[in-house]
Design a protein around this motif. Structure first.
Motif, short mmCIF file in Angstrom:
data_model
loop_
_atom_site.label_atom_id
_atom_site.label_comp_id
_atom_site.label_asym_id
_atom_site.label_seq_id
_atom_site.Cartn_x
_atom_site.Cartn_y
_atom_site.Cartn_z
N SER A 201 0.89 -1.09 -0.16
CA SER A 201 -0.01 -0.02 -0.27
C SER A 201 1.01 1.64 0.10
O SER A 201 2.28 1.14 0.74
CB SER A 201 -0.87 0.36 1.60
OG SER A 201 -1.74 1.07 1.25
N SER A 202 0.58 1.83 -0.80
CA SER A 202 0.98 3.58 -0.90
C SER A 202 0.73 4.32 0.63
O SER A 202 0.04 3.76 1.53
CB SER A 202 0.17 4.33 -1.62
OG SER A 202 -1.05 4.54 -1.69
N GLY A 203 1.15 5.57 0.85
CA GLY A 203 1.67 6.14 2.75
C GLY A 203 2.09 5.93 3.62
O GLY A 203 2.75 4.63 2.99
N PRO A 204 1.85 6.46 4.67
CA PRO A 204 2.41 6.06 6.22
C PRO A 204 3.08 4.71 6.22
O PRO A 204 1.21 4.03 6.53
CB PRO A 204 2.41 7.31 6.87
CG PRO A 204 0.33 6.84 6.69
CD PRO A 204 1.33 6.96 4.86
N GLY A 205 3.10 3.68 6.82
CA GLY A 205 3.53 2.43 7.30
C GLY A 205 4.77 1.92 7.98
O GLY A 205 4.91 0.99 8.62
N GLU B 50 -6.26 2.04 3.21
CA GLU B 50 -6.53 3.45 4.20
C GLU B 50 -5.64 2.64 5.67
O GLU B 50 -5.51 4.00 6.36
CB GLU B 50 -7.79 3.80 4.16
CG GLU B 50 -9.13 3.11 4.52
CD GLU B 50 -9.55 2.79 3.61
OE1 GLU B 50 -10.33 1.88 3.78
OE2 GLU B 50 -9.02 3.53 2.54
N HIS B 51 -5.68 2.15 6.07
CA HIS B 51 -5.23 1.75 7.44
C HIS B 51 -3.86 1.12 7.24
O HIS B 51 -3.39 0.08 5.71
CB HIS B 51 -6.09 0.48 8.15
CG HIS B 51 -7.25 0.64 8.78
ND1 HIS B 51 -7.47 2.14 9.20
CD2 HIS B 51 -8.50 0.75 8.13
CE1 HIS B 51 -9.29 2.36 9.36
NE2 HIS B 51 -9.54 1.37 8.48
N ARG B 52 -2.68 1.44 7.82
CA ARG B 52 -1.79 0.31 7.96
C ARG B 52 -1.56 -1.40 7.74
O ARG B 52 -0.54 -1.94 7.87
CB ARG B 52 -0.78 0.68 8.94
CG ARG B 52 -0.41 2.31 9.12
CD ARG B 52 0.23 3.02 10.26
NE ARG B 52 1.53 3.39 9.57
CZ ARG B 52 2.32 4.10 11.29
NH1 ARG B 52 2.25 4.09 12.28
NH2 ARG B 52 3.63 4.60 10.82
N SER B 53 -2.73 -1.45 8.89
CA SER B 53 -2.61 -2.98 9.06
C SER B 53 -3.87 -3.67 8.34
O SER B 53 -5.17 -3.00 7.46
CB SER B 53 -3.20 -3.05 10.65
OG SER B 53 -4.11 -4.75 10.81
N ARG C 259 -8.56 -5.86 5.71
CA ARG C 259 -9.68 -6.83 5.53
C ARG C 259 -11.07 -7.00 5.62
O ARG C 259 -11.88 -6.56 4.92
CB ARG C 259 -9.38 -8.05 5.76
CG ARG C 259 -7.86 -8.40 5.59
CD ARG C 259 -7.87 -9.74 6.12
NE ARG C 259 -8.51 -11.00 6.35
CZ ARG C 259 -7.99 -11.84 5.23
NH1 ARG C 259 -7.24 -12.56 4.69
NH2 ARG C 259 -9.50 -13.18 5.55
N GLU C 260 -11.28 -5.84 7.25
CA GLU C 260 -12.42 -5.50 7.72
C GLU C 260 -13.27 -4.72 6.96
O GLU C 260 -13.95 -4.51 6.75
CB GLU C 260 -12.25 -4.79 9.39
CG GLU C 260 -11.14 -6.02 10.56
CD GLU C 260 -12.47 -7.27 10.34
OE1 GLU C 260 -14.13 -6.54 10.56
OE2 GLU C 260 -12.30 -8.61 10.59
N THR C 261 -12.41 -3.85 6.61
CA THR C 261 -12.42 -2.22 5.64
C THR C 261 -13.74 -2.79 4.79
O THR C 261 -14.70 -1.96 3.98
CB THR C 261 -12.24 -1.35 6.00
OG1 THR C 261 -11.31 -0.65 7.06
CG2 THR C 261 -12.06 -0.43 4.84
N ALA C 262 -12.55 -3.88 3.86
CA ALA C 262 -12.64 -4.28 1.89
C ALA C 262 -14.08 -4.81 2.61
O ALA C 262 -15.25 -4.89 2.02
CB ALA C 262 -11.72 -4.76 2.18
N ALA C 263 -14.60 -5.93 3.11
CA ALA C 263 -15.73 -6.69 4.07
C ALA C 263 -17.07 -6.46 4.28
O ALA C 263 -18.01 -6.19 3.52
CB ALA C 263 -15.46 -7.90 4.71
N ASP D 212 2.75 -6.46 3.11
CA ASP D 212 1.18 -6.30 2.02
C ASP D 212 0.31 -5.92 2.99
O ASP D 212 -0.77 -6.68 2.82
CB ASP D 212 1.18 -7.52 1.35
CG ASP D 212 2.58 -8.13 0.45
OD1 ASP D 212 3.07 -7.24 -0.04
OD2 ASP D 212 2.34 -9.16 -0.22
N SER D 213 -0.39 -4.93 3.06
CA SER D 213 -1.14 -4.03 3.64
C SER D 213 -2.59 -3.81 2.75
O SER D 213 -3.54 -3.83 3.72
CB SER D 213 -0.70 -3.20 4.63
OG SER D 213 -0.23 -2.31 3.67
N GLN D 214 -2.74 -3.84 1.65
CA GLN D 214 -3.78 -3.43 0.59
C GLN D 214 -3.89 -4.54 0.19
O GLN D 214 -4.00 -5.86 0.14
CB GLN D 214 -3.05 -2.80 -0.42
CG GLN D 214 -4.32 -2.29 -2.05
CD GLN D 214 -3.60 -0.87 -2.91
OE1 GLN D 214 -2.89 -0.83 -2.49
NE2 GLN D 214 -4.54 -1.37 -3.36
#
Length: 146
Positions: free
Chosen positions: A28-32, A82-85, A90-94, A40-42
């Motif tokens: 994922s792009s962005g802070p991490g 949108e999250h680092r985790s 996964r929760e957001t996508a579901a 692989d967080s995206q």
């Protein structure tokens, strides 16, 4: 691996079938932080809407029709990064997938029945138009004060 906190209800007793969900993970792009280039967080969540038997046939047809612009070969794809985790993504996508399907399978709103416009509404509108016309008519002429 831990199970998701699902099942994610679409509407009523119907929920997203975990067996039909396909997950893919990428960077994922962005802070991490320090391990940003190794995690692989995206999340990419895929659901084959055209082939599923988990939804009632009427819902499936309705969803295929309403989501036609978002489908790739009958497959609905949702991304979350949108999250680092990875877990939270996964929760957001579901949740996002369940919300999309809930909106797409909702019954159509009842047809609007035409009604007569109330007499008072028509009279107020015409009175306002006449008043506005009088105001404008009074502007154009030069009066007796010259």
């Amino acid at each position: 691996m831990e199970r998701m906190s699902g099942p994610y209800a679409i509407r009523g007793a119907v929920s997203l079938p975990e067996a039909e969900l396909q997950w893919r993970f990428s960077r994922s792009s962005g802070p991490g932080g320090q391990h940003v280039n190794t995690t692989d967080s995206q999340v990419e969540l895929r659901f084959d809407l055209a082939a599923t038997r988990a939804l009632p046939e009427v819902w499936r047809e309705r969803a295929l029709d309403r989501l036609a612009g978002r489908l790739h070969g009958g497959v609905l794809v949702v991304y979350a990064s949108e999250h680092r985790s990875q877990w939270r993504n996964r929760e957001t996508a579901a949740r996002r997938m369940a919300a999309l399907l809930a909106e797409a399978t909702a019954p159509p709103p009842p047809e609007r029945r035409a009604r007569r416009t109330p007499r008072g509404v028509v009279e107020r509108r015409l009175r306002a138009k006449h008043h506005r016309a009088d105001v404008k008519r009074g502007r154009g002429r030069r009066g007796d004060w010259e």
